[in-house]
Design a protein around this motif. Structure first.
Motif, mmCIF file in Angstrom:
data_model
loop_
_atom_site.group_PDB
_atom_site.id
_atom_site.type_symbol
_atom_site.label_atom_id
_atom_site.label_comp_id
_atom_site.label_asym_id
_atom_site.label_seq_id
_atom_site.Cartn_x
_atom_site.Cartn_y
_atom_site.Cartn_z
ATOM 1 N N CYS A 137 0.829 -1.214 0.000
ATOM 2 C CA CYS A 137 0.000 0.000 0.000
ATOM 3 C C CYS A 137 0.858 1.257 0.000
ATOM 4 O O CYS A 137 0.553 2.242 -0.684
ATOM 5 N N THR A 138 1.942 1.219 0.763
ATOM 6 C CA THR A 138 2.849 2.366 0.788
ATOM 7 C C THR A 138 3.480 2.580 -0.580
ATOM 8 O O THR A 138 3.589 3.731 -1.061
ATOM 9 N N SER A 139 3.874 1.484 -1.249
ATOM 10 C CA SER A 139 4.562 1.581 -2.538
ATOM 11 C C SER A 139 3.676 2.169 -3.625
ATOM 12 O O SER A 139 4.159 2.908 -4.494
ATOM 13 N N ASN A 141 0.767 3.940 -3.046
ATOM 14 C CA ASN A 141 -0.039 5.062 -2.525
ATOM 15 C C ASN A 141 -1.504 4.693 -2.291
ATOM 16 O O ASN A 141 -2.426 5.398 -2.715
ATOM 17 N N PRO A 143 -4.170 4.261 0.764
ATOM 18 C CA PRO A 143 -4.320 4.510 2.205
ATOM 19 C C PRO A 143 -4.623 3.214 2.958
ATOM 20 O O PRO A 143 -5.417 2.401 2.492
ATOM 21 N N ARG A 163 -7.348 -1.557 -7.984
ATOM 22 C CA ARG A 163 -6.190 -1.143 -8.770
ATOM 23 C C ARG A 163 -5.792 -2.265 -9.737
ATOM 24 O O ARG A 163 -5.448 -2.013 -10.890
#
Length: 475
Positions: A137-139, A141, A143, A163
């Motif tokens: 999720c961080t990679s 973007n 939340p 996604r």
């Protein structure tokens, strides 16, 4: 596929793998055409204490679930909301099997098609450093709030799945994952399906390896691909943990099952893999000895855990010893009573061997009987000969060999099936020397004494084997 319904699910549990693991919280969000059409969220009373480390991770403690419904109470609603849905989860093998186990405990067969968003993301978003939900999720973007809570993780997985749909608008990849013949649904999350297809279907050893290439588990198989697949389908907690740590699977073909057994033992001793059970030291062997009894009849006896006279043979299980003694008794027309196969009888009456030399009935001379025993002695001595054991090779036109030096394992190799082997110099260029061990000795002895037709070539310095003898062995 546009009309398909996807139930994106996350569960929090009491921990401890799959078996015996109980759900403490569940969230289900149903999507159709990328739109949420239903949602179900609830704490669940696991009816057992929540371990402290799980409480620290999830924030769910015993007090929070004390008045929550049990899974049995919620089962009808969970069954209904997921009916006709494809079960989607991040590392689906965990969530699906825990939910299925809860239903199984209630006597309900819960069976859904499933998709793993770890494997889906690896296919559609390749090259990321980590595919854990938080790092993923961080990679990209996405939340991710309320981590390690069912609703927070499910909502993040929903965004990730949307996604993926954007990257696979025609559902080609997703449809491939749902194909009944596809192995995507049960392969380890970090393991590529293409790598599985490259696994051979003949004998050898295989290595489950972590991301650094360190062996985690080493096994042997007659069919490597089939055996590895059976690991994927096992549901034990230990096997689940192994598959989560596995990033690649390597192999070494042997052609011969016997050689696979020897290589497995050698490699486990070399690497001490984390998930292999510790090899037990071979138990003290049964030693076969012989002595003249009061009648002068040469009699066999088995000794275990005792200081025995010089032994003729040794065996690592009682069953192997009995099998060999029955073979000797039948081959040399001896008496079961004096072969250690019957005790406390005057005249032999063996359940399996219905022929006897007659020495127990005094029908033949003791000297005649002992001459047959002497032939059996000579036969037993061949088990300490230096020899080659010939077997199938890795490919057509190849033979594997195992080299025994004075009856002890000393190495292995592969030769062309058409190559002549007359003396040691003919095979030593292909020899991979190995050290003998208690494990190897046990494997070799078991093979030699329980296999009816052991293909071997006796090696002596003065021996010269004719071509027709060699062709008999390699044919």
């Amino acid at each position: 596929m546009e009309e398909a319904k996807f139930a994106i699910i996350d569960v929090e549990t009491t921990g401890g793998g799959i078996k015996g693991n109980k759900i403490t919280e569940i969230c289900i969000i149903v999507l159709q055409n990328g739109v949420e059409i239903d949602r179900f969220v609830s704490l669940i009373n696991p009816q057992r204490e929540i371990p402290f480390y799980i409480e620290k991770l999830t924030g769910i403690d015993d007090a929070m679930v004390e008045d929550a419904p049990t899974f049995e109470t919620l089962a009808p609603a969970i069954n209904t909301i997921t009916k006709d849905c494809i079960f989607v989860a991040h590392n689906v093998g965990f969530d699906y099997n825990v939910v299925r186990a809860e239903f199984t405990a209630l006597g309900i067969d819960f069976n859904r098609k499933r998709i793993c968003t770890v494997r889906l993301a690896k296919k559609l978003i390749p090259g990321l450093f980590s595919y854990s939900l938080g790092n993923l999720c961080t990679s990209i973007n996405i939340p991710h709030r309320d981590r390690h809570r069912a609703q927070g993780d499910t909502e993040a997985t929903v965004l990730l799945f949307r996604r993926c749909i954007e990257l696979d608008p025609d559902y080609e990849v997703i449809s491939g994952f749902l194909n009944r013949k596809s192995k995507e649904s049960f392969l380890p999350p970090h393991f590529k399906s293409a790598d599985f297809e490259e696994l051979p279907t003949n004998a050898g050893v295989y290595f489950f390896k972590d991301k650094k290439g360190t062996p985690l588990y080493i096994g042997k198989a007659i069919n490597i691909q089939k055996r590895v697949l059976s690991h994927f389908r096992e549901k034990s907690n230990r096997k689940y943990a192994l598959l989560q740590d596995t990033h690649s699977i390597d192999f070494e073909r042997t052609g011969s099952e016997l050689l696979a057994l020897l290589r497995e033992a050698e490699l486990i001793l070399k690497h001490y893999p984390k998930y292999n059970k510790a090899q037990k030291n071979p138990s003290k062997p049964y030693k076969l000895t012989s002595y003249p009894n009061k009648k002068g009849i040469q009699q066999f006896a088995l000794h275990k855990n005792k200081i025995a006279p010089v032994s003729l043979m040794q065996f690592y299980t009682h069953e192997e010893a009995i099998y060999f003694l029955e073979l000797v008794c039948e081959t040399f027309n001896l008496c079961p009573k004096y072969c250690g196969l019957q005790q406390g009888v005057t005249i032999c009456n063996h359940y399996k061997l219905h022929t006897c030399s007659g020495v127990c009935k005094e029908e033949i001379e003791v000297s005649t009987y002992n001459a047959r025993v002497a032939e059996a002695f000579n036969f037993m001595k061949t088990y300490d000969d230096s020899c080659l054991l010939l077997d199938e090779g890795r490919d057509t036109g190849e033979k594997s060999f195992i080299y025994l030096k004075q009856g002890k394992y000393a190495g292995y190799g592969f030769i062309d099936a058409k190559q002549s082997v007359h003396k040691a110099e003919d095979f030593t260029p292909y020899l991979v020397p190995q050290k003998n061990s208690g494990y190897a000795d046990r494997i070799i002895r078991r093979h030699l004494t329980t296999t009816s037709h052991v293909e071997k070539i006796i090696l002596k310095e003065e021996d010269t084997f004719t071509q027709d003898i060699f062709e008999r062995w390699v044919s």
